[in-house]
Design a protein around this motif. Structure first.
Motif, PDB file in Angstrom:
ATOM      1  N   ALA A   1      -3.800 -11.780  -4.771  1.00 44.42           N
ATOM      2  CA  ALA A   1      -3.743 -11.544  -6.228  1.00 44.42           C
ATOM      3  C   ALA A   1      -5.063 -11.013  -6.782  1.00 44.42           C
ATOM      4  N   GLY A   2      -6.161 -11.215  -6.036  1.00 43.09           N
ATOM      5  CA  GLY A   2      -7.471 -10.792  -6.533  1.00 43.09           C
ATOM      6  C   GLY A   2      -7.824  -9.360  -6.183  1.00 43.09           C
ATOM      7  N   GLY A   3      -6.904  -8.631  -5.570  1.00 46.36           N
ATOM      8  CA  GLY A   3      -7.194  -7.247  -5.198  1.00 46.36           C
ATOM      9  C   GLY A   3      -6.803  -6.264  -6.290  1.00 46.36           C
ATOM     10  N   PHE A   4      -6.839  -4.983  -5.928  1.00 46.24           N
ATOM     11  CA  PHE A   4      -6.535  -3.902  -6.880  1.00 46.24           C
ATOM     12  C   PHE A   4      -5.123  -4.043  -7.450  1.00 46.24           C
ATOM     13  N   ILE A   5      -4.114  -4.024  -6.576  1.00 49.79           N
ATOM     14  CA  ILE A   5      -2.726  -4.103  -7.061  1.00 49.79           C
ATOM     15  C   ILE A   5      -2.474  -5.482  -7.678  1.00 49.79           C
TER      16      ILE A   5
ATOM     17  N   LEU B   1      -3.443 -16.503  -5.073  1.00 48.75           N
ATOM     18  CA  LEU B   1      -4.198 -16.855  -3.861  1.00 48.75           C
ATOM     19  C   LEU B   1      -5.044 -15.669  -3.422  1.00 48.75           C
ATOM     20  N   ASP B   2      -6.305 -15.925  -3.141  1.00 45.09           N
ATOM     21  CA  ASP B   2      -7.172 -14.866  -2.609  1.00 45.09           C
ATOM     22  C   ASP B   2      -8.485 -15.506  -2.194  1.00 45.09           C
ATOM     23  N   VAL B   3      -9.284 -14.740  -1.445  1.00 45.44           N
ATOM     24  CA  VAL B   3     -10.640 -15.229  -1.153  1.00 45.44           C
ATOM     25  C   VAL B   3     -11.600 -14.828  -2.272  1.00 45.44           C
ATOM     26  N   TYR B   4     -11.231 -13.805  -3.048  1.00 49.77           N
ATOM     27  CA  TYR B   4     -12.068 -13.349  -4.177  1.00 49.77           C
ATOM     28  C   TYR B   4     -11.266 -13.405  -5.474  1.00 49.77           C
ATOM     29  N   ASN B   5     -11.991 -13.527  -6.607  1.00 48.11           N
ATOM     30  CA  ASN B   5     -11.261 -13.438  -7.881  1.00 48.11           C
ATOM     31  C   ASN B   5     -11.976 -12.586  -8.931  1.00 48.11           C
TER      32      ASN B   5
ATOM     33  N   ILE C   1      -8.191 -19.237  -1.226  1.00 53.51           N
ATOM     34  CA  ILE C   1      -7.617 -19.563   0.085  1.00 53.51           C
ATOM     35  C   ILE C   1      -7.706 -18.357   1.004  1.00 53.51           C
ATOM     36  N   ASN C   2      -8.139 -18.601   2.245  1.00 55.22           N
ATOM     37  CA  ASN C   2      -8.031 -17.567   3.262  1.00 55.22           C
ATOM     38  C   ASN C   2      -6.777 -17.897   4.062  1.00 55.22           C
ATOM     39  N   ILE C   3      -5.767 -17.042   3.994  1.00 49.99           N
ATOM     40  CA  ILE C   3      -4.478 -17.414   4.613  1.00 49.99           C
ATOM     41  C   ILE C   3      -4.544 -17.489   6.140  1.00 49.99           C
TER      42      ILE C   3
ATOM     43  N   ILE D   1      -6.109  -5.920   5.187  1.00 47.27           N
ATOM     44  CA  ILE D   1      -7.211  -4.962   5.295  1.00 47.27           C
ATOM     45  C   ILE D   1      -6.526  -3.617   5.180  1.00 47.27           C
ATOM     46  N   CYS D   2      -6.889  -2.819   4.174  1.00 46.49           N
ATOM     47  CA  CYS D   2      -6.112  -1.592   3.942  1.00 46.49           C
ATOM     48  C   CYS D   2      -6.997  -0.403   3.547  1.00 46.49           C
ATOM     49  N   THR D   3      -8.205  -0.329   4.128  1.00 48.44           N
ATOM     50  CA  THR D   3      -9.053   0.845   3.914  1.00 48.44           C
ATOM     51  C   THR D   3      -9.176   1.610   5.236  1.00 48.44           C
TER      52      THR D   3
ATOM     53  N   SER E   1      -5.028  -8.874  10.463  1.00 51.37           N
ATOM     54  CA  SER E   1      -4.787  -9.041   9.038  1.00 51.37           C
ATOM     55  C   SER E   1      -3.373  -8.600   8.639  1.00 51.37           C
ATOM     56  N   ASN E   2      -2.938  -7.465   9.177  1.00 52.36           N
ATOM     57  CA  ASN E   2      -1.668  -6.894   8.720  1.00 52.36           C
ATOM     58  C   ASN E   2      -0.442  -7.417   9.459  1.00 52.36           C
ATOM     59  N   PHE E   3      -0.654  -8.011  10.644  1.00 53.73           N
ATOM     60  CA  PHE E   3       0.505  -8.572  11.352  1.00 53.73           C
ATOM     61  C   PHE E   3       0.390 -10.088  11.539  1.00 53.73           C
TER      62      PHE E   3
ATOM     63  N   PHE F   1       2.847   4.606  -2.076  1.00 56.30           N
ATOM     64  CA  PHE F   1       2.325   5.944  -1.767  1.00 56.30           C
ATOM     65  C   PHE F   1       1.100   6.190  -2.645  1.00 56.30           C
ATOM     66  N   ASN F   2      -0.091   5.926  -2.134  1.00 56.11           N
ATOM     67  CA  ASN F   2      -1.358   6.194  -2.833  1.00 56.11           C
ATOM     68  C   ASN F   2      -1.338   5.840  -4.320  1.00 56.11           C
ATOM     69  N   TRP F   3      -1.245   4.536  -4.602  1.00 53.97           N
ATOM     70  CA  TRP F   3      -1.364   4.046  -5.986  1.00 53.97           C
ATOM     71  C   TRP F   3      -2.845   4.108  -6.350  1.00 53.97           C
TER      72      TRP F   3
HETATM   73  P1  NAD Z   1      -6.939  -4.717  -1.958  1.00 53.53           P
HETATM   74  O1  NAD Z   1      -7.816  -4.721  -0.753  1.00 53.53           O
HETATM   75  O2  NAD Z   1      -7.545  -4.379  -3.259  1.00 53.53           O
HETATM   76  O3  NAD Z   1      -6.217  -6.136  -2.100  1.00 53.53           O
HETATM   77  C1  NAD Z   1      -5.928  -6.982  -1.015  1.00 53.53           C
HETATM   78  C2  NAD Z   1      -6.369  -8.389  -1.386  1.00 53.53           C
HETATM   79  O4  NAD Z   1      -5.976  -9.278  -0.331  1.00 53.53           O
HETATM   80  C3  NAD Z   1      -7.895  -8.517  -1.529  1.00 53.53           C
HETATM   81  O5  NAD Z   1      -8.236  -9.069  -2.780  1.00 53.53           O
HETATM   82  C4  NAD Z   1      -8.304  -9.429  -0.385  1.00 53.53           C
HETATM   83  O6  NAD Z   1      -9.387 -10.282  -0.705  1.00 53.53           O
HETATM   84  C5  NAD Z   1      -7.016 -10.224  -0.158  1.00 53.53           C
HETATM   85  N1  NAD Z   1      -6.950 -10.762   1.200  1.00 53.53           N
HETATM   86  C6  NAD Z   1      -7.082 -10.062   2.359  1.00 53.53           C
HETATM   87  N2  NAD Z   1      -7.009 -10.900   3.408  1.00 53.53           N
HETATM   88  C7  NAD Z   1      -6.840 -12.144   2.892  1.00 53.53           C
HETATM   89  C8  NAD Z   1      -6.718 -13.425   3.483  1.00 53.53           C
HETATM   90  N3  NAD Z   1      -6.776 -13.604   4.810  1.00 53.53           N
HETATM   91  N4  NAD Z   1      -6.521 -14.483   2.677  1.00 53.53           N
HETATM   92  C9  NAD Z   1      -6.490 -14.325   1.343  1.00 53.53           C
HETATM   93  N5  NAD Z   1      -6.605 -13.133   0.718  1.00 53.53           N
HETATM   94  C10 NAD Z   1      -6.783 -12.060   1.498  1.00 53.53           C
HETATM   95  O7  NAD Z   1      -5.719  -3.724  -1.628  1.00 53.53           O
HETATM   96  P2  NAD Z   1      -4.547  -3.197  -2.585  1.00 53.53           P
HETATM   97  O8  NAD Z   1      -4.720  -1.746  -2.766  1.00 53.53           O
HETATM   98  O9  NAD Z   1      -4.387  -4.085  -3.764  1.00 53.53           O
HETATM   99  O10 NAD Z   1      -3.295  -3.365  -1.606  1.00 53.53           O
HETATM  100  C11 NAD Z   1      -2.407  -4.461  -1.642  1.00 53.53           C
HETATM  101  C12 NAD Z   1      -1.312  -4.267  -0.587  1.00 53.53           C
HETATM  102  O11 NAD Z   1      -0.646  -3.015  -0.783  1.00 53.53           O
HETATM  103  C13 NAD Z   1      -1.834  -4.258   0.856  1.00 53.53           C
HETATM  104  O12 NAD Z   1      -0.906  -4.937   1.665  1.00 53.53           O
HETATM  105  C14 NAD Z   1      -1.861  -2.792   1.237  1.00 53.53           C
HETATM  106  O13 NAD Z   1      -1.684  -2.599   2.623  1.00 53.53           O
HETATM  107  C15 NAD Z   1      -0.689  -2.253   0.430  1.00 53.53           C
HETATM  108  N6  NAD Z   1      -0.859  -0.813   0.129  1.00 53.53           N
HETATM  109  C16 NAD Z   1      -1.581  -0.384  -0.939  1.00 53.53           C
HETATM  110  C17 NAD Z   1      -1.699   0.977  -1.192  1.00 53.53           C
HETATM  111  C18 NAD Z   1      -2.385   1.516  -2.409  1.00 53.53           C
HETATM  112  O14 NAD Z   1      -2.139   2.667  -2.728  1.00 53.53           O
HETATM  113  N7  NAD Z   1      -3.233   0.774  -3.103  1.00 53.53           N
HETATM  114  C19 NAD Z   1      -1.129   1.901  -0.321  1.00 53.53           C
HETATM  115  C20 NAD Z   1      -0.431   1.433   0.791  1.00 53.53           C
HETATM  116  C21 NAD Z   1      -0.291   0.066   0.994  1.00 53.53           C
END
Ligand code: NAD
Ligand code: UDP
Length: 389
Positions: free
Chosen positions: A25-29, A48-52, A75-77, A99-101, A115-117, A213-215
């Motif tokens: 929840a603390g990420g971009f989307i 839930l997130d490691v950052y807020n 929380i770190n899941i 991890i999505c960079t 991270s992804n699986f 698709f590239n939000w």
């Molecule tokens: P983001 O990196 O900003 O957000 C991901 C969040 O997950 C981060 O705040 C991170 O701290 C948290 N996180 C990662 N590992 C964690 C863990 N072990 N425990 C707790 N928190 C954890 O990325 P985003 O752009 O918001 O993307 C969100 C999702 O959408 C991802 O699954 C990504 O693969 C998918 N996605 C996004 C885009 C896009 O255009 N932004 C494109 C394709 C897929």
């Protein structure tokens, strides 16, 4: 600001207030989704997130009208026994954690795959075992390369949409060889999609899979050296923003000829809210969420961002606004690229009636206005500091 009155779903039924367990929840989307849910619905969020940092404005001050509807859990899941309990407390789990960079996919492939699986596995398992609905965030990258990219460059079939438009139910997933570690992310996402789909088929898990698709928009990633590591390489919007803020040429990887479609985060979040509130229409589906009308090459994106940034900052563009760089130099060994990403919108249109609205120019204008307002002063100060010898 909070929702009042009865909200109806697309079939005219009242929407019951729900509790959402939002992981990442603390990420971009996540930050945009939290705002949408808090400002426009009565639902509660277990965030839930490691950052807020990106949702601080929603957590403080506690006197805000929505304060009792959001609860942050650091929380770190990967290793936290509280995860199952939080999923059990919620009606719906949304998993955004990843991890999505791209800069990480070939340089940290193990972390990327874990991270992804691996880290997503318990989330799927707990949802399935406790009969909880899951919305899982995958990626458009599961399509990999288009079929058309394997045709001779002068083949007329390259113009035929059936060779490049990406459809959830009919397009194959085409990745490069194993030594092209770029595909570690796409492959891990594909496998978790298959696992979720199988949990649905064999154990009745109620799921929805989202393929963004590239939000893009405000709060995406970080500006290196300002709110992220100086050597970090974020996604293209933040890379180009960083170059513009520092008055450096924008780096075009391998000439910037790859094509992307960009969708404004606020349009895309509308689609996610429709999924949240229309479970009968969203369950069992995989949805492309993108804007097929906003296609550009990366070079065209760089040119448009240069023009828009000049307008919002009042600074003239550089004489040579872009510079070519090889992918090996920029990302290192094992990088590879998706050639073209146009989402087929048939399924999301039919199920949820969703369409993106914002043009590329408009979304860049509002996003770069935000970047300028948020970072220009900090970048100026960082540049003026003498470098330690
Ligand atoms: P983001 O990196 O900003 O957000 C991901 C969040 O997950 C981060 O705040 C991170 O701290 C948290 N996180 C990662 N590992 C964690 C863990 N072990 N425990 C707790 N928190 C954890 O990325 P985003 O752009 O918001 O993307 C969100 C999702 O959408 C991802 O699954 C990504 O693969 C998918 N996605 C996004 C885009 C896009 O255009 N932004 C494109 C394709 C897929
Ligand atoms: N890219 C670029 N310069 C940069 C950053 C990225 O040319 O400074 C390119 C990258 O090689 C890819 C595209 O921009 O072709 C989009 O990159 P992004 O990081 O947004 O991720 P992707 O869309 O590949 O998942």
């Amino acid at each position: 600001m909070a929702a009042t009155g009865v909200r109806l779903d697309l079939d005219g039924r009242p929407i019951k207030p729900m509790t959402i367990c939002m992981i990442g929840a603390g990420g971009f989307i996540g930050s945009h989704l939290c705002e949408k849910v808090l400002f426009e619905t009565p639902h509660k969020i277990l965030a839930l997130d490691v950052y807020n940092d990106k949702i601080k404005h929603l957590l403080e001050p506690e006197t805000q009208t929505w304060a009792d509807r959001i609860q942050f859990h650091r929380i770190n899941i990967k290793h936290d026994s509280r995860l199952e309990g939080l999923i059990k407390m919620a009606d719906l789990t949304i998993n955004l954690a990843a991890i999505c960079t791209p800069a990480d996919y070939n340089t940290r492939p193990l972390d990327t795959i874990y991270s992804n699986f691996i880290d997503a596995l318990p989330v799927v398992k707990y949802c399935s075992e406790n009969n909880k609905r899951l919305i899982h965030f995958s990626t458009c990258e599961v399509y990999g390369k288009t079929i058309g990219s394997f045709l001779p460059t002068d083949s007329p079939l390259r113009q035929d949409p059936s060779y490049y438009v990406l459809n959830e139910n009919t397009s194959p997933c085409i990745f490069g060889s194993i030594e092209k570690q770029r595909w570690s992310y796409a492959c891990a996402k594909q496998l978790i999609e298959r696992l979720i789909y199988a949990e649905g088929a064999e154990n009745g898990l109620e799921f929805t899979i989202v393929r963004p698709f590239n939000w893009i928009g405000p709060r995406m990633d970080f500006i290196p050296g300002i709110d992220g590591p100086s050597e970090g390489v974020p996604r293209v919007l933040a890379c180009f923003s960083n170059n513009l803020l520092r008055r450096q040429p924008l780096k075009l990887v391998d000439g910037g000829q790859s094509q992307r479609t960009f969708v404004y985060i606020k349009d895309a979040i509308e689609a996610v809210l429709l999924m949240i509130e229309n479970s009968a229409r969203a369950n069992g589906h995989i949805f492309n969420v993108g804007n097929p009308h906003n296609e550009v090459t990366v070079q065209q994106l760089a040119e448009m961002m240069t023009e828009v940034y000049s307008k919002v900052s009042g600074e003239p563009p550089l004489e040579s606004p872009t510079i070519d760089v090889s992918s090996k130099e920029f990302y290192g060994e094992g990088y590879d690229d998706s050639d073209k990403r146009i989402p087929d919108m048939t399924i999301i249109n039919r199920q949820l009636g969703w369409n993106p609205k914002t043009s590329l120019w408009d979304l860049l204008e509002s996003t770069l206005t935000y970047q300028h307002r948020t970072y220009a002063e900090a970048v100026k100060q960082a540049i003026s500091k003498p470098v330690a010898s």
